[in-house]
Write an enzyme that holds these catalytic residues in place. Sequence first.
Site, PDB file in Angstrom:
ATOM      1  N   GLU A  75     -14.112   2.265  -4.430  1.00  0.00           N
ATOM      2  CA  GLU A  75     -12.966   2.988  -5.204  1.00  0.00           C
ATOM      3  C   GLU A  75     -11.659   2.620  -4.821  1.00  0.00           C
ATOM      4  O   GLU A  75     -11.757   2.849  -5.861  1.00  0.00           O
ATOM      5  CB  GLU A  75     -13.686   4.705  -4.411  1.00  0.00           C
ATOM      6  CG  GLU A  75     -13.130   6.003  -5.759  1.00  0.00           C
ATOM      7  CD  GLU A  75     -12.660   6.641  -4.854  1.00  0.00           C
ATOM      8  OE1 GLU A  75     -13.012   7.936  -4.692  1.00  0.00           O
ATOM      9  OE2 GLU A  75     -12.802   7.796  -6.309  1.00  0.00           O
ATOM     10  N   ASP A  76     -11.604   2.478  -3.974  1.00  0.00           N
ATOM     11  CA  ASP A  76     -10.211   1.739  -3.754  1.00  0.00           C
ATOM     12  C   ASP A  76     -10.166   0.799  -3.137  1.00  0.00           C
ATOM     13  O   ASP A  76      -8.692   0.338  -2.977  1.00  0.00           O
ATOM     14  CB  ASP A  76      -9.595   2.877  -1.894  1.00  0.00           C
ATOM     15  CG  ASP A  76      -9.917   3.899  -2.375  1.00  0.00           C
ATOM     16  OD1 ASP A  76      -9.965   4.559  -3.854  1.00  0.00           O
ATOM     17  OD2 ASP A  76      -9.531   4.877  -1.188  1.00  0.00           O
TER      18      ASP A  76
END
Length: 743
Positions: free
Chosen positions: A92-93
């Site tokens: 996600e990051d």
Amino acid sequence: MKDLVIDLEAEKAEILKRYRALLRASKSTLQKGDKKMIRKAFEMAVESHKDMRRKSGEPYIYHPIAVAQIAAEEIGLGTTSIVCALLHDVVEDTYVTLEDIEREFGKKVAKIIDGLTKISGVFDTNSSLQAENFRKMLLTLADDVRVILIKLADRLHNMRTMEFMPRDKQLKLSSETVYLYAPLAHRLGLYAIKSELEDLSMKYMERETYQFIKKKLNEKKAERERFIHDFIEPVKAALTSQGLHADIFGRPKSIHSIWNKMKKKAIPFEEVYDLFAIRIILDSTPENEKSDCWKAYSIVTDSYRPNPDRLRDWVSSPKANGYESLHTTVMGPRGQWVEVQIRTKRMNEIAEKGFAAHWKYKESSSDSGLDQWIHKVRELLRNPDSNALDFLDDFKMNLFSDEIFIFTPKGALIQLPSNATALDFAFEIHSDVGASCIGAKVNHKLVPLNYNLQNGDQVEIITSSKQSPKEDWLNFVVTAKAKAKIKSSLKEEKRKIAEDGKEILERKLKSLKITYNSDNIQKLTLFFKLPSSQDLFYRVAKGQIDLQDLKEFHTAERTVENKPQDKIDQEQVQNLMRSVKAKDSDILLIGEDMQKIDYKLATCCNPIPGDDVFGFITVSDGIKIHRTNCPNAAKLMANYGYRIVKARWTTQHELAFLTGLRITGIDDVGLINKLTTVISNDFKVNMRSITVDSDNGIFEGTIMMYVNDTEHLDNLIKRLKQVKGVTGVNRFDSAPAPIEKAS
Ligand code: MN
């Protein structure tokens, strides 16, 4: 942040230290090659998060390591989960992709990470469909329950490290946590995590009450420990002399559960008697577990008199989430009821770590209640057209409730929530049995469909081919399964009727020389203020719309606005949102712009200046101001986060706010007079209403009045308490107003 000096060498050493602690925590489950996998995941996480920091300024990698540690130590998960926990935020990051993960760690890990990434947006502020997303989250649970377990570990660590977050974020995370994550943890049997999540949420949502109870608990700590010591002593001696080995200790109840008790029973802290429970954990062997528990029970009740109504045997019939334990409440040496929980080491591990511990012992209990529960979740999720919000509500109720055991005529055991009815039982047997149910025999006696079942009832269902599900059934069934089945069958029924209505409408329009096309149907739907064209057809079929109404539409047609209602609603919400955000700060200041911005104080919690508050944007009624501890707050924040506006009071004293006090006391001549004198003469407060109940010399009154702020109110309460004969003065938590609708 710019003045922060970071010692990178020291940080590196600290990261390694935490990593080694993680390895120690996972030691018991490690097999050949596992350590290498964990090392690889750790290195990938360190590398990809290397330039990121948490709000506290700490290196970001502390977070995934901590989540992995919780997964290993507190939930008892194994290597795959530890690897996934370490990597849970990378896709996600960071630049790492799911393909990278699959290549390095294989399909299983990639699938779990994918699940975790998908549900990470579940409560995004921008997402207007949190409920739908929650449903997705449960779908992944049906896929691989480890996704949810890691998500819970992630949430727990975020809640533990929340002090650096802005206040509105804290409130939002806390409401989601009590609303969804704590019930989920409960259902998965993770009692320790559930209690901690609830306590942490309360710490941020009800700051003062939390600190108050905490302080009170500390004050009495020494006294309590002495009591526990005295209580345990004779039991310990007797257990040893009978050859039983056991750990025995006092366990404090959580602050949240104490607060719940105070609210539920409307009693002050001093009157909550069970601030702790005694726990006896036996060393036992698989074949002696049950008899050892009962032996210990017999020893305890030799020393202390048990309350026969308070014996709970979850050893013979474990709870659906796998919980096994024997509970009894006995009269302690100082005339005080004390709860005693008896279980073996194995049972205790399941009670603390829930699901994962279950797997570990799986060979001895392959047909566990938890497997059945997950099976039920899967079954429910298969029903594709139930409304997401309804589903969430029904599902949540099922998460919380305790269960009862009901027998079929042939003696098979069926588990149901404790408030289930005969109809729930019918649907539990089979959806066709439920749909055609006309009554039931409970213990051979005929009862209606809405009969509330009791633990141990034997139930036989009576069906008829003429029966079909009715709207009012929804008022008394409680299981999510029965609700979903009834709703979908009513919907199907409605769809059929609507089809007839469509034909009727077509003929009627023709006779009025109105063209039958989708544009006109849309206009008609709007004209009659109906949510969909299907509702329009349905009403036509039911004869609720006649020719005369259609004629009216014909003449009024030109004035109807050609815009679907929900579009108008959304625009309104967004406009309001903009008008608030356009101000210098994004905090809504209450008290000054009273005229400029359209807001009202919510009647469900009657906020007054000084209360912690937030704004909620409604479609038809502008902005509503709620207290953060309003009974509706958690639901609003969790489901409509995007409509929440930060709000704060400005100091001002000219405005007055409606609030209520409940006063109890000994009825004495002139008591009301004394009270009203204090309120209206000494404090110059305007009262709106007084209701007084007097029963056998006990006085109970409620007074609704206008005050300026919490300080004003607190002073008034203090003075009222000094009036002779008064025993209690409390602000209502909320007025008995209807539950706030979200629209
Ligand atoms: Mn995370």
